[in-house]
Design a protein around this motif. Structure first.
Motif, PDB file in Angstrom:
ATOM      1  N   LEU A 262       2.121  -1.507  16.565  1.00  0.00           N
ATOM      2  CA  LEU A 262       1.112  -0.514  16.209  1.00  0.00           C
ATOM      3  C   LEU A 262       0.215  -1.088  15.122  1.00  0.00           C
ATOM      4  O   LEU A 262       0.699  -1.595  14.106  1.00  0.00           O
ATOM      5  CB  LEU A 262       1.800   0.761  15.721  1.00  0.00           C
ATOM      6  CG  LEU A 262       0.932   1.939  15.292  1.00  0.00           C
ATOM      7  CD1 LEU A 262       0.017   2.377  16.427  1.00  0.00           C
ATOM      8  CD2 LEU A 262       1.813   3.105  14.859  1.00  0.00           C
ATOM      9  N   CYS A 263      -1.098  -1.031  15.336  1.00  0.00           N
ATOM     10  CA  CYS A 263      -2.054  -1.528  14.340  1.00  0.00           C
ATOM     11  C   CYS A 263      -2.154  -0.542  13.190  1.00  0.00           C
ATOM     12  O   CYS A 263      -2.483   0.629  13.387  1.00  0.00           O
ATOM     13  CB  CYS A 263      -3.421  -1.743  14.984  1.00  0.00           C
ATOM     14  SG  CYS A 263      -4.675  -2.354  13.826  1.00  0.00           S
ATOM     15  N   MET A 264      -1.860  -1.021  11.977  1.00  0.00           N
ATOM     16  CA  MET A 264      -1.917  -0.204  10.774  1.00  0.00           C
ATOM     17  C   MET A 264      -2.847  -0.841   9.756  1.00  0.00           C
ATOM     18  O   MET A 264      -3.027  -2.056   9.737  1.00  0.00           O
ATOM     19  CB  MET A 264      -0.526  -0.034  10.160  1.00  0.00           C
ATOM     20  CG  MET A 264       0.459   0.733  11.015  1.00  0.00           C
ATOM     21  SD  MET A 264       2.031   0.989  10.141  1.00  0.00           S
ATOM     22  CE  MET A 264       2.871   2.115  11.258  1.00  0.00           C
ATOM     23  N   ARG A 265      -3.412  -0.004   8.910  1.00  0.00           N
ATOM     24  CA  ARG A 265      -4.297  -0.481   7.843  1.00  0.00           C
ATOM     25  C   ARG A 265      -3.787   0.071   6.522  1.00  0.00           C
ATOM     26  O   ARG A 265      -3.652   1.279   6.373  1.00  0.00           O
ATOM     27  CB  ARG A 265      -5.737  -0.034   8.114  1.00  0.00           C
ATOM     28  CG  ARG A 265      -6.251  -0.554   9.451  1.00  0.00           C
ATOM     29  CD  ARG A 265      -7.434   0.247   9.972  1.00  0.00           C
ATOM     30  NE  ARG A 265      -7.740  -0.132  11.341  1.00  0.00           N
ATOM     31  CZ  ARG A 265      -7.188   0.434  12.416  1.00  0.00           C
ATOM     32  NH1 ARG A 265      -6.316   1.410  12.259  1.00  0.00           N
ATOM     33  NH2 ARG A 265      -7.517   0.032  13.626  1.00  0.00           N
ATOM     34  N   ARG A 266      -3.523  -0.840   5.581  1.00  0.00           N
ATOM     35  CA  ARG A 266      -2.969  -0.425   4.298  1.00  0.00           C
ATOM     36  C   ARG A 266      -4.037  -0.518   3.213  1.00  0.00           C
ATOM     37  O   ARG A 266      -4.644  -1.572   3.005  1.00  0.00           O
ATOM     38  CB  ARG A 266      -1.770  -1.280   3.915  1.00  0.00           C
ATOM     39  CG  ARG A 266      -1.098  -0.822   2.605  1.00  0.00           C
ATOM     40  CD  ARG A 266      -0.111  -1.847   2.078  1.00  0.00           C
ATOM     41  NE  ARG A 266       0.956  -2.116   3.034  1.00  0.00           N
ATOM     42  CZ  ARG A 266       1.999  -2.891   2.751  1.00  0.00           C
ATOM     43  NH1 ARG A 266       2.083  -3.477   1.560  1.00  0.00           N
ATOM     44  NH2 ARG A 266       2.930  -3.118   3.663  1.00  0.00           N
ATOM     45  N   TYR A 267      -4.232   0.595   2.497  1.00  0.00           N
ATOM     46  CA  TYR A 267      -5.173   0.655   1.385  1.00  0.00           C
ATOM     47  C   TYR A 267      -4.383   0.674   0.078  1.00  0.00           C
ATOM     48  O   TYR A 267      -3.367   1.368  -0.029  1.00  0.00           O
ATOM     49  CB  TYR A 267      -6.055   1.901   1.484  1.00  0.00           C
ATOM     50  CG  TYR A 267      -6.883   1.941   2.754  1.00  0.00           C
ATOM     51  CD1 TYR A 267      -8.170   1.412   2.788  1.00  0.00           C
ATOM     52  CD2 TYR A 267      -6.382   2.511   3.922  1.00  0.00           C
ATOM     53  CE1 TYR A 267      -8.935   1.439   3.958  1.00  0.00           C
ATOM     54  CE2 TYR A 267      -7.132   2.546   5.086  1.00  0.00           C
ATOM     55  CZ  TYR A 267      -8.405   2.017   5.096  1.00  0.00           C
ATOM     56  OH  TYR A 267      -9.151   2.047   6.259  1.00  0.00           O
ATOM     57  N   ALA A 268      -4.869  -0.070  -0.910  1.00  0.00           N
ATOM     58  CA  ALA A 268      -4.113  -0.250  -2.150  1.00  0.00           C
ATOM     59  C   ALA A 268      -3.836   1.066  -2.852  1.00  0.00           C
ATOM     60  O   ALA A 268      -2.755   1.266  -3.413  1.00  0.00           O
ATOM     61  CB  ALA A 268      -4.865  -1.198  -3.084  1.00  0.00           C
ATOM     62  N   ASP A 269      -4.793   1.975  -2.845  1.00  0.00           N
ATOM     63  CA  ASP A 269      -4.589   3.297  -3.428  1.00  0.00           C
ATOM     64  C   ASP A 269      -5.659   4.232  -2.891  1.00  0.00           C
ATOM     65  O   ASP A 269      -6.572   3.814  -2.181  1.00  0.00           O
ATOM     66  CB  ASP A 269      -4.612   3.262  -4.966  1.00  0.00           C
ATOM     67  CG  ASP A 269      -5.880   2.638  -5.527  1.00  0.00           C
ATOM     68  OD1 ASP A 269      -6.979   3.160  -5.245  1.00  0.00           O
ATOM     69  OD2 ASP A 269      -5.776   1.622  -6.239  1.00  0.00           O
ATOM     70  N   ALA A 270      -5.535   5.499  -3.254  1.00  0.00           N
ATOM     71  CA  ALA A 270      -6.420   6.525  -2.698  1.00  0.00           C
ATOM     72  C   ALA A 270      -7.830   6.460  -3.264  1.00  0.00           C
ATOM     73  O   ALA A 270      -8.734   7.107  -2.741  1.00  0.00           O
ATOM     74  CB  ALA A 270      -5.827   7.916  -2.946  1.00  0.00           C
ATOM     75  N   THR A 271      -8.035   5.688  -4.316  1.00  0.00           N
ATOM     76  CA  THR A 271      -9.374   5.564  -4.896  1.00  0.00           C
ATOM     77  C   THR A 271     -10.060   4.257  -4.497  1.00  0.00           C
ATOM     78  O   THR A 271     -11.185   4.005  -4.904  1.00  0.00           O
ATOM     79  CB  THR A 271      -9.296   5.655  -6.433  1.00  0.00           C
ATOM     80  OG1 THR A 271      -8.436   4.620  -6.924  1.00  0.00           O
ATOM     81  CG2 THR A 271      -8.751   7.010  -6.854  1.00  0.00           C
ATOM     82  N   GLU A 272      -9.354   3.410  -3.742  1.00  0.00           N
ATOM     83  CA  GLU A 272      -9.910   2.128  -3.305  1.00  0.00           C
ATOM     84  C   GLU A 272      -9.720   2.023  -1.797  1.00  0.00           C
ATOM     85  O   GLU A 272      -8.715   1.498  -1.313  1.00  0.00           O
ATOM     86  CB  GLU A 272      -9.221   0.968  -4.026  1.00  0.00           C
ATOM     87  CG  GLU A 272      -9.792  -0.400  -3.673  1.00  0.00           C
ATOM     88  CD  GLU A 272     -11.280  -0.519  -3.968  1.00  0.00           C
ATOM     89  OE1 GLU A 272     -12.023  -1.002  -3.096  1.00  0.00           O
ATOM     90  OE2 GLU A 272     -11.698  -0.113  -5.071  1.00  0.00           O
ATOM     91  N   LEU A 273     -10.685   2.540  -1.067  1.00  0.00           N
ATOM     92  CA  LEU A 273     -10.543   2.653   0.387  1.00  0.00           C
ATOM     93  C   LEU A 273     -11.457   1.661   1.109  1.00  0.00           C
ATOM     94  O   LEU A 273     -12.133   1.999   2.078  1.00  0.00           O
ATOM     95  CB  LEU A 273     -10.854   4.086   0.831  1.00  0.00           C
ATOM     96  CG  LEU A 273      -9.928   5.161   0.248  1.00  0.00           C
ATOM     97  CD1 LEU A 273     -10.386   6.543   0.668  1.00  0.00           C
ATOM     98  CD2 LEU A 273      -8.486   4.928   0.675  1.00  0.00           C
ATOM     99  N   GLU A 274     -11.477   0.439   0.629  1.00  0.00           N
ATOM    100  CA  GLU A 274     -12.252  -0.623   1.262  1.00  0.00           C
ATOM    101  C   GLU A 274     -11.339  -1.822   1.509  1.00  0.00           C
ATOM    102  O   GLU A 274     -10.324  -1.999   0.834  1.00  0.00           O
ATOM    103  CB  GLU A 274     -13.438  -1.039   0.376  1.00  0.00           C
ATOM    104  CG  GLU A 274     -14.413   0.098   0.054  1.00  0.00           C
ATOM    105  CD  GLU A 274     -15.180   0.579   1.266  1.00  0.00           C
ATOM    106  OE1 GLU A 274     -15.261  -0.175   2.265  1.00  0.00           O
ATOM    107  OE2 GLU A 274     -15.707   1.707   1.219  1.00  0.00           O
ATOM    108  N   ASN A 275     -11.708  -2.633   2.489  1.00  0.00           N
ATOM    109  CA  ASN A 275     -11.006  -3.885   2.797  1.00  0.00           C
ATOM    110  C   ASN A 275      -9.494  -3.702   2.920  1.00  0.00           C
ATOM    111  O   ASN A 275      -8.702  -4.271   2.161  1.00  0.00           O
ATOM    112  CB  ASN A 275     -11.307  -4.933   1.710  1.00  0.00           C
ATOM    113  CG  ASN A 275     -12.784  -5.191   1.555  1.00  0.00           C
ATOM    114  OD1 ASN A 275     -13.512  -5.320   2.540  1.00  0.00           O
ATOM    115  ND2 ASN A 275     -13.254  -5.252   0.308  1.00  0.00           N
TER     116      ASN A 275
END
Length: 787
Positions: A262-275
């Motif tokens: 399953l392709c997942m995307r992990r964001y470092a935190d809820a205030t940094e939603l890029e890359n």
């Protein structure tokens, strides 16, 4: 450190439990933990459905008390005083590697201890924070409402931040809008895996308010987004996971060599939603005996019957505010932008308009106008105003409504003037003139008489008991905010309108003290909804027998965001989803595996109904029991049992309820068999209108909707014109799904000809029905035969 019994053959686990008090600056204090069932973690408020959008979690912790009320400081008054963090050592004691297992808040309702011999055990509980969101309004971190075009992921993150902590977010939602499946957006011939559909899909933040324009709860916002996309939200390994239930067994991922990944995307935190970090995970996990994850003998397998039908309703949402800066949130030079003063000063407390408010709860942005006047309107009237241009006039459309809030001080209430500029009039001398919206019948008057030039008044007062009407002082201003509404009809020659918020209306026997003033706030101009208006939503239904529905079923689920099929009307609704540009409404959604077959896919509504119905199209198995060992992804895991098989091998089960006893490595679960049926074929479509559902049939030649409400209105008029000379008191009901013979093919050999049923009644008594025969409904402008 917790140790399972030796006979289970499972390695011990080192666990650290921390209670972090807000504002505490002293040294850490060690607490003795009980050895029995030290930590029990479980999902709460979950149902037996795979489609429950929010899986909140609770942790119970057993502690030892050496003296009475040793832990009285842990019995808190609020649910966000102590943060509870549980970490697990996945390394060794000599080379530890701590991983966060859980983050939450200590509950405030566990203040109880036994009165017994010391030492004794007490239990405290913590929640993951999702349960708290039911009572927290959906506002930004400054306390202001969310406005403007926003990404779905941004909105989810804003709601999750209201839990009180900022965790990484992992998304596994791979239902792409058509825009991201186009050739210009592809990467090596495939959709870009870094493109997150939740990040690439936009909606107006104002949609997440109620009918009074107050913010919804954060829970309601999460549910609205998750339910529309068929996704679930829960916490695992100190991160928020958002996973579409239709994807848990794979099959949506063209990038990985393993179809189960399953392709997942992990964001470092809820205030940094890029890359985001793109990663591929397999949620399936085999349960075997022996094995690292094994079942206990108490498990039970049962069957759930299939669904006969499933109906999802999409509510298009409220219409947008056509008035820019109607909330007065944007300002320049100490006054709301776009708005202008007329005969009002910018200072003082007499005949002035002052800008107030912080935008926070209890202190809205507002304009205060000092002074009072009668309801007579002339060139000397004091007001603030704004001019807007209404959308293109469409024959038969409903009118508009002006809404707002007011609060008064020593005055009667609000007063409004509405003017419209004439254009393209058959009488050219009238072009450019300003018509007056009359008070009595709300009609437009190009040359109003002086007696008709009056303000629309909206009292915000109570009658004082025992005082005769008309005597000085018989009315008393109400405390707090009140609402006002003014409806007006459309006019083909008026598009520019001027809205004037006037000085307050005076009371009978008005006194000069205290200083009279009137506050205006939250001013809106919205399209009025009426029986003749455009549809406000639509239904779609799947059935087992694929027979056309005779009536519209009750909705099993209502979603409030999605695609509005009429492109001309889509931008007028707050619930409309948009492509990444934030300007073009979304139109179609696709599985990435369909990149070579763009004719597949469907609307958000289509996926909502087909995913759920496909998951219950046949009897499915449920598994209730206990597992021992390492359930790698907790409630996100998809167990497979080698001896429970189907045509394609072991069946997959999605966990719907989960409880973990960490000391014993024991998991008590309820899991439901995952059934996936491809395609989005639909049986039964209906518009939802203020007067009830209207059948929206499918043209069998094209598969496209065969009619619209406007077409039905035109046909109604034609039949009424034909029959009214014969029976002048007819009641016409056209296109409603309960009518006999409504919109069904006459002849299998000639699908271009249809019959149309019209029920006739006189004085409420049904006297029969009329059948009109015509060409395909898309082209039915004239009825070519009737009987």
């Amino acid at each position: 450190m917790t140790r399972p019994p030796k006979h289970m053959g499972v390695l011990p686990v080192d666990i650290v439990i921390e209670f972090k008090k807000r504002g505490y600056t002293g040294d850490p204090v060690e607490i003795r933990a009980s050895k029995e069932s030290t930590v029990v973690r479980e999902t709460v408020d979950s149902s037996d459905s795979r489609w429950t959008p929010i899986l909140a979690q609770k942790v119970s912790i057993s502690l030892f008390c050496e003296e009475f009320w040793d832990f009285k400081d842990l019995y808190v008054e609020t649910d966000d005083t102590y943060q509870v963090v549980i970490t697990k050592n996945v390394g060794t004691r000599s080379n530890p590697l701590l991983v966060t297992e859980f983050t939450g808040w200590l509950l405030s309702d566990d203040a109880a201890e036994p009165y017994t011999v010391k030492p004794y055990r007490v239990r405290v509980s913590a929640i993951c924070g999702l349960a708290l969101l039911k009572s927290r309004p959906f506002v930004d971190l400054t306390g202001r409402p969310i406005t403007g075009m926003r990404d779905l992921l941004d909105l989810l993150a804003d709601a999750l931040l209201q839990t009180g902590y900022d965790l990484p977010i992992v998304t596994a939602d791979n239902l792409y809008e058509l825009y991201d499946m186009a050739s210009g957006q592809l990467l090596n011939g495939l959709p870009n895996p870094a493109y997150d559909p939740l990040k690439r899909t936009r909606i107006k933040g104002e949609h997440f308010t109620d009918d009074k324009n107050q913010p919804l709860s954060c829970t309601d916002v999460l549910k609205a987004i998750l339910e529309a996309r068929g996704a679930r939200l829960t916490q695992w390994n100190g991160m928020w996971f958002i996973v579409r239930s239709s994807e848990v067994v794979g099959g949506w991922n063209p990038w990985s060599g393993d179809p189960s990944a399953l392709c997942m995307r992990r964001y470092a935190d809820a205030t940094e939603l890029e890359n985001p970090l793109v990663e591929y995970r397999i949620l399936k996990q085999t349960v075997t005996l022996p094995g690292t994850l094994r079942p206990l003998a108490t498990a039970k397998v049962a069957y759930e019957p299939p669904l006969k039908k499933y109906t999802v309703k999409q509510d298009f949402g409220r219409t947008i505010n056509l008035l820019p800066n109607g909330k007065f949130s944007a300002s320049a030079g100490g006054f709301p932008t776009i708005w202008q003063r007329n005969r009002l000063s910018s200072t003082g407390t007499d005949r002035s308009a002052i800008y107030l408010g912080s935008g926070l709860e209890g202190d809205p942005y507002r304009v205060r106008i000092y002074g009072i006047a009668s309801d007579e309107a002339d060139r000397g009237k004091e007001f603030i105003y704004q001019q807007i241009r209404l959308p293109q006039f469409v024959k038969g459309q409903a009118g508009y409504v002006i809404k707002g809030k007011m609060q008064v001080n020593n005055c009667r209430g609000a007063m409004l003037i509405v003017q419209g500029q004439v254009e393209n009039n058959p009488h050219p001398p009238n072009d450019g003139k300003w018509a007056w919206l009359k008070v009595d019948d709300k009609s437009w008057d190009i040359q109003p008489k002086k007696k008709d030039m009056r303000c629309h008044t909206f009292p915000h007062v109570d009658t004082v008991p025992g005082v005769a009407e008309g005597k000085p002082g018989w009315l008393k201003p109400k405390i707090g905010w009140g609402d006002f509404e003014l409806e007006f009809n459309t006019n083909p020659f008026i598009r520019n309108i001027r809205i004037c918020l006037c000085i307050a209306e005076s009371l009978d026997g008005q006194t000069s003290t205290p200083t009279p003033w009137l506050d205006y706030a939250d001013i809106r101009v919205e399209r009025k909804v009426s029986d003749a208006g455009a549809p406000t939503g639509r239904y779609e239904t799947r059935t087992q027998d694929n027979k056309q529905l005779v009536t519209t079923p009750e909705a099993d689920l209502t979603i409030t965001i999605g695609d509005v099929p009429d492109a001309a009307d889509a931008t007028g609704h707050l619930g409309t989803l948009y492509k990444p540009d934030g300007q073009t409404p979304a139109s179609k959604w696709l599985n990435p595996n369909d990149v070579q077959h763009l004719e597949r896919g469907g609307s958000m509504l289509s996926y909502a109904v087909s995913d759920r119905f496909g998951a219950s199209i046949r009897a499915k198995q449920t598994w209730d029991g206990q597992l021992v060992g390492d359930l790698l992804l907790g409630p996100l895991s998809v167990p497979q049992f080698p001896d429970i098989t189907g045509p394609d091998g072991p069946l997959s089960f999605q966990i719907v309820k989960w409880k973990q006893e960490m000391l014993f490595h024991k998991h008590t679960i309820t899991a439901v068999e995952v059934i996936g049926e491809g395609g989005v074929q639909l049986i039964g479509k209906h518009w939802d209108t203020p007067s009830g559902p209207v059948s929206l049939e499918v043209d069998p030649l094209t598969g496209e909707p065969a009619t619209t409400q406007s077409k039905l209105d035109e046909i109604t008029k034609q039949i009424k014109k034909l029959l009214s000379p014969i029976l002048p008191t007819l009641k016409f009901e056209l296109g409603v799904s309960t009518l006999p013979g409504s919109l069904v093919p006459l002849d299998e050999s000639d699908r271009s000809r249809y019959q149309l049923g019209v029920e006739l009644s006189v004085n409420g008594k049904v006297i029969g029905n009329v059948r009109a025969i015509g060409r395909k409904i898309n082209d039915l402008n004239l009825i070519d035969d009737g009987q």
